[in-house]
Scaffold this active site. Structure first.
Site, PDB file in Angstrom:
ATOM      1  N   ASP A   1      40.989  39.195  49.581  1.00 38.55           N
ATOM      2  CA  ASP A   1      41.236  38.758  48.202  1.00 38.55           C
ATOM      3  C   ASP A   1      41.895  37.388  48.214  1.00 38.55           C
ATOM      4  O   ASP A   1      42.496  36.995  49.204  1.00 38.55           O
ATOM      5  CB  ASP A   1      42.192  39.743  47.518  1.00 38.55           C
ATOM      6  CG  ASP A   1      41.451  40.887  46.881  1.00 38.55           C
ATOM      7  OD1 ASP A   1      40.205  40.851  46.882  1.00 38.55           O
ATOM      8  OD2 ASP A   1      42.112  41.822  46.395  1.00 38.55           O
TER       9      ASP A   1
ATOM     10  N   LYS B   1      38.895  37.432  43.284  1.00 40.99           N
ATOM     11  CA  LYS B   1      38.457  37.392  41.883  1.00 40.99           C
ATOM     12  C   LYS B   1      39.653  37.269  40.956  1.00 40.99           C
ATOM     13  O   LYS B   1      39.988  38.188  40.224  1.00 40.99           O
ATOM     14  CB  LYS B   1      37.620  38.604  41.519  1.00 40.99           C
ATOM     15  CG  LYS B   1      38.170  39.919  41.981  1.00 40.99           C
ATOM     16  CD  LYS B   1      37.148  40.980  41.691  1.00 40.99           C
ATOM     17  CE  LYS B   1      37.533  42.305  42.276  1.00 40.99           C
ATOM     18  NZ  LYS B   1      38.864  42.749  41.944  1.00 40.99           N
TER      19      LYS B   1
ATOM     20  N   MET C   1      51.141  40.237  36.369  1.00 35.80           N
ATOM     21  CA  MET C   1      50.088  39.625  35.549  1.00 35.80           C
ATOM     22  C   MET C   1      50.581  39.336  34.130  1.00 35.80           C
ATOM     23  O   MET C   1      49.867  39.545  33.148  1.00 35.80           O
ATOM     24  CB  MET C   1      48.845  40.532  35.508  1.00 35.80           C
ATOM     25  CG  MET C   1      48.139  40.588  36.856  1.00 35.80           C
ATOM     26  SD  MET C   1      46.782  41.755  36.944  1.00 35.80           S
ATOM     27  CE  MET C   1      47.612  43.220  37.557  1.00 35.80           C
TER      28      MET C   1
HETATM   29  N1  SAH Z   1      48.378  44.414  44.825  1.00 32.44           N
HETATM   30  C1  SAH Z   1      49.250  43.297  44.467  1.00 32.44           C
HETATM   31  C2  SAH Z   1      49.188  42.980  42.998  1.00 32.44           C
HETATM   32  C3  SAH Z   1      47.859  42.426  42.543  1.00 32.44           C
HETATM   33  S1  SAH Z   1      47.848  42.053  40.850  1.00 32.44           S
HETATM   34  C4  SAH Z   1      50.669  43.626  44.914  1.00 32.44           C
HETATM   35  O1  SAH Z   1      50.955  44.769  45.265  1.00 32.44           O
HETATM   36  O2  SAH Z   1      51.492  42.720  44.922  1.00 32.44           O
HETATM   37  C5  SAH Z   1      48.140  40.325  40.844  1.00 32.44           C
HETATM   38  C6  SAH Z   1      49.525  40.031  40.326  1.00 32.44           C
HETATM   39  O3  SAH Z   1      50.491  40.289  41.337  1.00 32.44           O
HETATM   40  C7  SAH Z   1      49.754  38.575  39.948  1.00 32.44           C
HETATM   41  O4  SAH Z   1      49.291  38.286  38.660  1.00 32.44           O
HETATM   42  C8  SAH Z   1      51.264  38.492  40.016  1.00 32.44           C
HETATM   43  O5  SAH Z   1      51.864  39.066  38.881  1.00 32.44           O
HETATM   44  C9  SAH Z   1      51.547  39.392  41.212  1.00 32.44           C
HETATM   45  N2  SAH Z   1      51.675  38.638  42.481  1.00 32.44           N
HETATM   46  C10 SAH Z   1      50.927  38.766  43.571  1.00 32.44           C
HETATM   47  N3  SAH Z   1      51.373  37.972  44.560  1.00 32.44           N
HETATM   48  C11 SAH Z   1      52.453  37.332  44.067  1.00 32.44           C
HETATM   49  C12 SAH Z   1      53.389  36.399  44.596  1.00 32.44           C
HETATM   50  N4  SAH Z   1      53.311  35.949  45.861  1.00 32.44           N
HETATM   51  N5  SAH Z   1      54.386  35.972  43.786  1.00 32.44           N
HETATM   52  C13 SAH Z   1      54.527  36.414  42.532  1.00 32.44           C
HETATM   53  N6  SAH Z   1      53.673  37.301  41.987  1.00 32.44           N
HETATM   54  C14 SAH Z   1      52.659  37.758  42.737  1.00 32.44           C
END
Ligand code: SAH
Length: 250
Positions: free
Chosen positions: A35, A56, A168
């Site tokens: 991803d 995506k 998000m």
């Molecule tokens: N599976 C992922 C989440 C995916 S949804 C997890 O467990 O972290 C995508 C959202 O995750 C983004 O919109 C943001 O809100 C958050 N996100 C993912 N990586 C991030 C990062 N390094 N810093 C801040 N927010 C992050």
């Protein structure tokens, strides 16, 4: 033929936050589907694997989910060791459950490997304890983004007394603010917004419920970012958070 897919969490970004099990899966991998929230630095653990980017992000060029499913199935049925690498944890807003079920229904063995989810990492990187004795006795992980019209129970979130960690949420700050205020959350509830948590470009904006939308605008907060809403976000120190909570209760 032993078709198997590993659904692996790559953690929030810092390659050192990868689990040992994720590293083992990557070492064994012949095909890795990644991803776009995955830090490519973690690919040092699978130098010989074929890497396929299937990111995506909202609003960007995307790979349809059905195509990703079929791709995993095809390589698994070829007997290849497949790793599906996702940002954070595969089962926190990561479709891990969905993909595991789809593959298992087709006879593919699936192994899930936890990653450190961005919400937990973001808070910790800013020295915010998501639970804190006497201040927050729980944490609620919420996504602000839905594909259907389902509504969150904002009143319950506003009044539940747990720290809210919102994923998000960058494009929805106004709505989140209005819903939580309408649900009865205190207007001066502390908020921390953490962009690119655990990555070299990490930035952190402290605010409160009333001001968070304006402050984020001024700060030019961009996705990916995590919102932490609750007394624990008052400051980096335990003492200040307790002070804020004590004032509220007085
Ligand atoms: N599976 C992922 C989440 C995916 S949804 C997890 O467990 O972290 C995508 C959202 O995750 C983004 O919109 C943001 O809100 C958050 N996100 C993912 N990586 C991030 C990062 N390094 N810093 C801040 N927010 C992050």
């Amino acid at each position: 033929m032993n078709a198997k897919v590993w659904l692996v969490g790559a953690g929030p970004g810092d390659p050192e936050l990868l689990t040992l099990k994720a590293v083992r899966a990557l070492r064994e991998a012949e095909v890795v589907l990644i991803d776009d929230l995955v830090n490519e630095a973690v690919l040092e653990h699978c130098p010989a694997a074929r890497i396929i980017a299937v990111g995506k992000r909202g609003g960007c060029r995307s790979t349809p989910q059905a195509f990703i499913h079929r791709l995993m199935l095809r390589y698994a049925r070829q007997g290849k060791c497949v790793v599906r690498l996702k940002g954070g944890d595969p089962c926190i807003f990561g479709r891990g459950g969905e993909e595991a079920q789809w593959l298992r229904e087709r006879g593919v063995e699936v192994e899930l490997v936890n990653g450190i989810t961005a919400g937990l990492a973001g808070a910790t990187q800013c020295d915010i304890p998501l639970t804190l004795r006497g201040v927050a006795r729980g944490v609620t992980l919420v996504t602000a983004h839905t594909q259907d019209d389902s509504q969150l129970n904002w009143r319950a979130l506003a009044q539940g007394g747990t720290t809210l960690v919102i994923y998000m949420g960058v494009a929805k700050l106004g709505e989140i603010r209005e819903q939580l205020l309408a649900g009865g959350m205190a207007a001066d509830t502390p908020v921390a917004m953490i962009e690119n948590a655990s990555l070299p470009g990490q930035r952190e904006c402290r605010s409160d419920l009333t001001a968070m939308e304006d402050d984020a605008l001024g700060f030019q907060l961009k996705s990916p970012a995590i919102l932490v809403i609750g007394a624990v976000a008052a400051a980096a120190t335990q003492v200040d958070s307790i002070g804020w909570a004590a004032d509220r209760l007085a």
